[in-house]
Write a protein that holds these residues in place. Structure first.
Motif, short mmCIF file in Angstrom:
data_model
loop_
_atom_site.label_atom_id
_atom_site.label_comp_id
_atom_site.label_asym_id
_atom_site.label_seq_id
_atom_site.Cartn_x
_atom_site.Cartn_y
_atom_site.Cartn_z
N ASP A 120 48.54 42.83 43.42
CA ASP A 120 49.40 43.64 42.58
C ASP A 120 49.08 43.34 41.12
N VAL A 121 48.27 44.19 40.51
CA VAL A 121 47.84 43.94 39.13
C VAL A 121 49.01 44.04 38.17
N TYR B 151 44.32 37.78 35.58
CA TYR B 151 43.53 38.79 36.31
C TYR B 151 42.06 38.38 36.33
N ARG B 152 41.51 38.03 35.18
CA ARG B 152 40.11 37.60 35.12
C ARG B 152 39.89 36.34 35.94
N SER B 153 40.83 35.41 35.84
CA SER B 153 40.69 34.17 36.59
C SER B 153 40.72 34.43 38.09
N SER B 154 41.52 35.38 38.53
CA SER B 154 41.59 35.71 39.96
C SER B 154 40.27 36.29 40.45
N LEU B 155 39.64 37.13 39.65
CA LEU B 155 38.35 37.69 40.03
C LEU B 155 37.26 36.61 40.07
N THR C 249 35.70 44.75 34.74
CA THR C 249 35.79 45.36 33.41
C THR C 249 37.21 45.79 33.06
N GLU C 250 38.08 45.90 34.06
CA GLU C 250 39.46 46.30 33.82
C GLU C 250 40.42 45.12 33.73
#
Length: 312
Positions: free
Chosen positions: A56-57, A275-279, A268-269
């Motif tokens: 869930d972003v 969020y970046r850390s999760s990716l 990129t989103e």
């Protein structure tokens, strides 16, 4: 003369040793960069990051279970399809095919390995997915959907894209890699072994089963895991046909997601640090899964070689 021969030997030893340690340092650096980049996600969600299917972003809830599940399932489907076909191709080219056809077919198979993955993805989306939705998935629903135990795997709307389609496309992509390695391995079987089997009255089938395959068993296992590593890390082709949905479903006909596809689609989103850390944590999980798979492969190879009476 003896002194002059020592320095080249020492330089060669230092160069080769340095190259080996350099590769290890790169591996450690990659591991550290991914682990540190994903530390915020691991710190925030803990072990739930691996076991949760939430993505869930908006509310900042992230879990890796769906991408991990999709990666493993599509890779398993790819191997189930690719391994028997690849070994069959290799055996045909080395043992059965007329001599004048072997090289053209082998070159065609090797050319398939050079096709960019995005081409496979576009073919899968525009050609293969509609074929699956029209002909294959309705048949699976009608004939296998009601079968006990395996029925839930083949129920769902026939939309064409999903884990089954992605697994088949991956299998087609993996076939050239396994087949090429297996062909080279089968060609390396000493002619004396084949001739001895023929002299003892063995049929072609017996020669393949009792001479060629046992002699090349460890190399074939290595080729299979090479193909598995290719399937685990595939991005573009899977992105086109998997559906890119963070939904956990038993059905192979339903859309899902993979680790590589999720990173490619969403990096990129990623507009927040979590969020970046999760990716990045997803990338670390892919690294861990690949490491575990390759470790299992090494253990299997060691066991096979012990069973064959070889020692290191």
């Amino acid at each position: 003369m003896r002194t002059r021969g020592v320095w080249p030997e020492r330089l060669f030893h230092a160069f080769t040793g340095g190259a080996a340690w350099f590769v290890l340092l790169i591996l450690l650096a990659v591991t550290y960069s991914m682990a540190s980049g994903g530390w915020l996600a691991f710190k925030t969600f803990g072990f739930a990051f691996v076991t949760s299917d939430k993505w869930d972003v908006v509310n900042g809830q992230f879990g890796a279970l769906v991408p991990i599940y999709g990666t493993l399932v599509t890779s398993a489907i790819a191997l189930i399809i690719a391994v028997p076909i690849s070994i069959g191709i290799a055996l045909f080219l080395t043992e059965i095919a007329p001599a004048w056809t072997r090289q053209p077919i082998a070159m065609a198979i090797e050319l398939l390995a050079a096709v960019p993955s995005i081409i496979y993805g576009m073919w899968g989306l525009f050609m293969f997915a509609p074929f699956m939705a029209t002909h294959i998935e309705p048949w699976l629903n009608d004939h296998l959907g009601s079968v006990p135990i395996i029925g839930p795997l083949f129920t769902g709307p026939p939309i064409g894209i999903g884990m089954l389609t992605a697994g088949i496309v991956l299998g087609i992509m993996v076939i050239p890699f396994i087949a090429s390695v297996a062909r080279d391995v089968f060609n390396a079987v000493p002619a004396s072994l084949r001739e001895s089997a023929v002299a003892l009255g063995a049929t072609r089938w017996e020669r393949l089963c009792h001479v060629t395959l046992p002699h090349t068993r460890s190399a074939i296992v290595g080729a299979i895991f090479l193909g598995l590593g290719r399937a685990l890390g595939e991005t573009m082709a899977v992105t086109f046909v998997l559906g890119n949905a963070h939904d956990l479903s038993v059905s192979l006909l339903m859309p899902s997601n993979s680790i590589a596809a999720a990173i490619a689609n969403e990096f990129t989103e990623a507009d927040t640090a979590l969020y970046r850390s999760s990716l990045i944590a997803l990338a670390f999980m892919l690294f861990v899964v690949t490491f575990i798979v390759l470790s299992i492969a090494k253990l299997m190879l060691a066991r096979v070689e012990r069973n064959m009476g070889r020692t290191h």
